[in-house]
Motif scaffolding. Structure first.
Motif, mmCIF file in Angstrom:
data_model
loop_
_atom_site.group_PDB
_atom_site.id
_atom_site.type_symbol
_atom_site.label_atom_id
_atom_site.label_comp_id
_atom_site.label_asym_id
_atom_site.label_seq_id
_atom_site.Cartn_x
_atom_site.Cartn_y
_atom_site.Cartn_z
ATOM 1 N N ASP A 98 2.819 -39.956 56.855
ATOM 2 C CA ASP A 98 1.357 -40.379 56.772
ATOM 3 C C ASP A 98 1.071 -40.979 55.776
ATOM 4 O OD1 ASP A 98 0.715 -38.800 54.535
ATOM 5 O OD2 ASP A 98 -0.027 -36.987 55.870
ATOM 6 N N GLN A 99 -0.260 -41.875 55.568
ATOM 7 C CA GLN A 99 -0.525 -42.740 54.654
ATOM 8 C C GLN A 99 -0.862 -41.909 53.138
ATOM 9 O OE1 GLN A 99 -0.934 -46.333 55.308
ATOM 10 N NE2 GLN A 99 -0.793 -46.364 53.140
ATOM 11 N N ALA A 100 -1.089 -40.825 53.211
ATOM 12 C CA ALA A 100 -1.173 -40.056 51.904
ATOM 13 C C ALA A 100 0.299 -39.994 51.328
ATOM 14 C CB ALA A 100 -1.838 -38.790 51.805
ATOM 15 N N TYR A 101 1.068 -39.461 52.044
ATOM 16 C CA TYR A 101 2.705 -39.514 51.634
ATOM 17 C C TYR A 101 3.264 -40.757 51.190
ATOM 18 C CZ TYR A 101 7.481 -38.246 51.593
ATOM 19 O OH TYR A 101 8.879 -38.397 51.359
ATOM 20 N N LEU A 102 3.045 -41.871 51.843
ATOM 21 C CA LEU A 102 3.374 -43.227 51.439
ATOM 22 C C LEU A 102 2.596 -43.419 50.138
ATOM 23 C CD1 LEU A 102 4.881 -45.793 51.402
ATOM 24 C CD2 LEU A 102 3.236 -46.405 53.164
ATOM 25 N N ASN A 103 1.343 -43.449 49.917
ATOM 26 C CA ASN A 103 0.677 -43.745 48.821
ATOM 27 C C ASN A 103 1.000 -42.834 47.682
ATOM 28 O OD1 ASN A 103 -0.804 -45.278 50.411
ATOM 29 N ND2 ASN A 103 -2.655 -44.152 50.404
ATOM 30 N N CYS A 106 4.399 -44.417 46.444
ATOM 31 C CA CYS A 106 4.236 -45.944 45.720
ATOM 32 C C CYS A 106 3.591 -45.671 44.412
ATOM 33 C CB CYS A 106 3.191 -46.701 46.667
ATOM 34 S SG CYS A 106 4.005 -47.084 48.276
ATOM 35 N N SER A 123 7.462 -46.014 60.417
ATOM 36 C CA SER A 123 6.245 -45.922 60.154
ATOM 37 C C SER A 123 5.589 -47.031 60.015
ATOM 38 C CB SER A 123 6.010 -44.601 59.166
ATOM 39 O OG SER A 123 6.582 -43.422 59.607
ATOM 40 N N HIS A 125 2.974 -48.410 61.387
ATOM 41 C CA HIS A 125 1.431 -48.322 61.544
ATOM 42 C C HIS A 125 0.841 -48.189 60.264
ATOM 43 C CE1 HIS A 125 2.664 -44.173 61.235
ATOM 44 N NE2 HIS A 125 1.542 -43.762 61.422
ATOM 45 N N LEU A 126 1.463 -47.661 59.035
ATOM 46 C CA LEU A 126 0.964 -47.373 57.858
ATOM 47 C C LEU A 126 0.844 -48.672 57.082
ATOM 48 C CD1 LEU A 126 3.050 -44.310 56.650
ATOM 49 C CD2 LEU A 126 0.856 -44.469 57.996
ATOM 50 N N ASP A 127 0.080 -48.514 56.005
ATOM 51 C CA ASP A 127 -0.261 -49.923 55.071
ATOM 52 C C ASP A 127 0.688 -50.086 54.160
ATOM 53 O OD1 ASP A 127 -1.490 -51.794 53.597
ATOM 54 O OD2 ASP A 127 -3.119 -50.837 53.144
ATOM 55 N N TRP A 128 1.784 -51.046 54.158
ATOM 56 C CA TRP A 128 2.576 -51.300 53.449
ATOM 57 C C TRP A 128 2.406 -52.444 52.505
ATOM 58 C CZ3 TRP A 128 7.101 -48.468 53.065
ATOM 59 C CH2 TRP A 128 7.105 -47.247 54.077
#
Length: 206
Positions: A98-103, A106, A123, A125-128
């Protein structure tokens, strides 16, 4: 690995050893919501990945990552300060669920500019858009969101044979992870799992 680490890191992957890389991993499939054609032949569901100790370690990381993001963030900081290796792969099994995990990743990565991080991911669909300079993302073909892949940017494909990879003009991604670490555009991974490919899968990965 340092015995004082909180999370479970891997340094015994033969392929990653060639570049002195440490990996952080999650359970295959369970943490890969965008897995598509790759799921049926996922290498991280075969061989040594089915060992009880390996599965427990990856599930432990998954549980830590989902339970409390602030604590997970602290765990990452603690461990990365102790890890001597400068090459870190996320993930040789699992993905950004999910996005929170990616954030979280980062934000932590930005604080370790002397280390180089990289990943393969479906993934898309996430904001990269806000990746740290020391974090290389390779788009992985074979998921539900292949239509979002930009073939002009680093991406990887699975091939049924070495001949297929060579004919398509993709760099060898099997011998080690240097192609991904360098952010090369076309990375080819020849299938080498224990499950035999069906005729349909051979066509899919041609």
């Amino acid at each position: 690995m340092n015995k004082n680490l909180i999370l479970k890191w891997s340094s015994d992957n033969i392929k990653l050893k060639k570049t002195g890389t440490v990996s952080f991993n999650l359970p295959a499939i369970a943490s890969c919501p965008q897995a598509g054609a790759c799921a049926a032949v996922c290498y991280a569901t075969q061989g040594s990945y089915t060992m009880w100790s390996v599965k427990v370690a990856r599930q432990y990381n998954f549980d830590r990552a989902k339970s409390c993001r602030r604590q997970f963030e602290k765990d990452l900081f603690h461990d990365l300060l102790l890890i001597k290796q400068t090459s870190i792969r996320l993930h040789d099994s699992g993905d950004f669920f999910d996005q929170a995990y990616l954030n979280t990743w980062c934000w932590v990565i930005k604080h370790f500019p002397a280390k180089q991080f990289y990943c393969y991911t479906k993934s898309l669909h996430l904001d990269w858009t806000d990746l740290p300079d020391n974090f290389t993302m390779v788009q992985s073909v074979g998921g539900k969101l292949d239509h979002l892949i930009d073939l002009a940017k680093p991406h990887s494909r699975i091939f049924a044979t070495e001949e297929g990879r060579l004919q398509a003009g993709y760099q060898d991604g099997n011998k080690d992870d240097s192609a991904a670490q360098q952010g090369l555009i076309k990375i080819g991974l020849v299938y080498h799992g224990r499950k035999n490919l069906t005729d349909n899968q051979k066509v899919r990965f041609a």
